[in-house]
Design a protein around this motif. Sequence first.
Motif, PDB file in Angstrom:
ATOM      1  N   SER A  76       0.848  -1.189   0.000  1.00  0.00           N
ATOM      2  CA  SER A  76       0.000   0.000   0.000  1.00  0.00           C
ATOM      3  C   SER A  76       0.882   1.236   0.000  1.00  0.00           C
ATOM      4  N   CYS A 101      -2.057  -1.576  -3.579  1.00  0.00           N
ATOM      5  CA  CYS A 101      -3.211  -0.878  -3.010  1.00  0.00           C
ATOM      6  C   CYS A 101      -2.959   0.620  -2.996  1.00  0.00           C
ATOM      7  N   GLU A 106      -7.937   0.313   1.308  1.00  0.00           N
ATOM      8  CA  GLU A 106      -8.028  -0.727   0.283  1.00  0.00           C
ATOM      9  C   GLU A 106      -7.340  -2.001   0.754  1.00  0.00           C
ATOM     10  N   LEU A 107      -6.176  -1.854   1.357  1.00  0.00           N
ATOM     11  CA  LEU A 107      -5.435  -3.011   1.864  1.00  0.00           C
ATOM     12  C   LEU A 107      -6.240  -3.763   2.911  1.00  0.00           C
ATOM     13  N   LYS A 110      -9.821  -5.327   1.750  1.00  0.00           N
ATOM     14  CA  LYS A 110      -9.680  -6.552   0.951  1.00  0.00           C
ATOM     15  C   LYS A 110      -9.135  -7.718   1.783  1.00  0.00           C
TER      16      LYS A 110
END
Length: 452
Positions: A76, A101, A106-107, A110
Amino acid sequence: MKNSRRDFIKKSAIAGTGLLVAPQISWSAQSYKRILGANDRVRVGVVGFSDRHRSSHIPCFMNHYKELNFDVTAVSDIWSVRRDEGVAAWKAKMQHDIVGCRNNEELFDKKLADAVFISTADFQHAHHAIDAVKAGCDVYCEKPFAETMEDARAALKAVKASDRIVQIGSQRRSGTNYHMADDFIKSGKFGDIKMVELTWNVNQPGRWRRPDLVAKLRQEDTDWKRFILNRPYEEFDPRKYLEYRLFWPYSSGLPGQWMSHQIDTVHWFSGLKHPRSVVANGGIYMWKDGRRNWDTITAVFDYGPPNDPSTGFQVTFQSRMDNGTEDPAEIYYSNGGELNLNTNKVSPKGGLTEKMAGAMHMKPFLLPEMELAKTEKVAASADTGGDPLTSAHIRNWMECIRSRKQPNAPVEAGYSHSIANIMTTAAAHTGLKATFDEATQEVMVGGKVFKY
């Protein structure tokens, strides 16, 4: 002492290979098979593909990941260039695809990682640690842990409310020589600490500068608002983004970057959580390149029980960036001599001799000649290439993720060094003595809470 000198010397020989493990925990491959969940691979994400991560975390991780069954799965980074570099670097190392990411949400959304390396800008560490533990991830967090008390308190609270393993990147805590020093001092044989001298000097006009990289950074390729987090808004500045160590309030500079390492050993060896007071002086004497943070500093600390001013000791930290060979020194003094972590020797130098003691009808006090582990020396540059201390520290984190035991540098260590750093910054910025209010957990100057 808890461990014999022979055991320490034996371990120091291992340290030279980069395979030193924490003194309190050592696992063989067979041991791991007996741990519940040991066959589950631990997925690691990278928060910030920085120079520190590239040059130090990667080689250290590579020393141990196969044996301990770890993997890297995602990177990320809010800057597309660094994100792409991180994905490519880890794909080459792991020989499988890595997810890139755009940000930490987002990291974590998910669910790509069980643990993360955090090596972002100094002022971001605490916030990123909070996000990580709330997402259920174990954390290796680079120092300084925090640059304001508000951030430090919030991060400490979040970590303590979780069951996550958090290792602060104070790698001296995984050094055999440092464990020998700690045991010797705590055994009582050293006597009371009377003075500590900390120095870290370089002659590097390019230290913390990134002019070539600054020229490549475009605002549209990153997320400036996400970068500055809770700091006062400023217009996009690629220097503050990439050379943040030079600019308060994104970094305190010399205190946060270098002093945080050395002052941590004072807290560790003495058992004290923070200074009673700090004064500081210095300035930008040489490198007139637009920086806000000093290139030279001298800070003087008073340490001792908060409610007993009749006992204690003094610590000095001196650092300059215009003359030096980058050979950090930490020397502890008692009435009987010195413990020198630059030479890794205990000696009676400066101790109370029979002649001087006899004149006052006192007993002499001279420390014995003693060597600490000789194979370990602090790698002062951030570009360590996987030095033994950092390798041992990262291994300790990985092992504690498996065992769920506390690592060598738990979150409390980061909180304590943050207090000392922030007190130093407050003294430097105001010209006043900085103290710490135990009740409010605030740094005070002139009777007021210090705010950036």
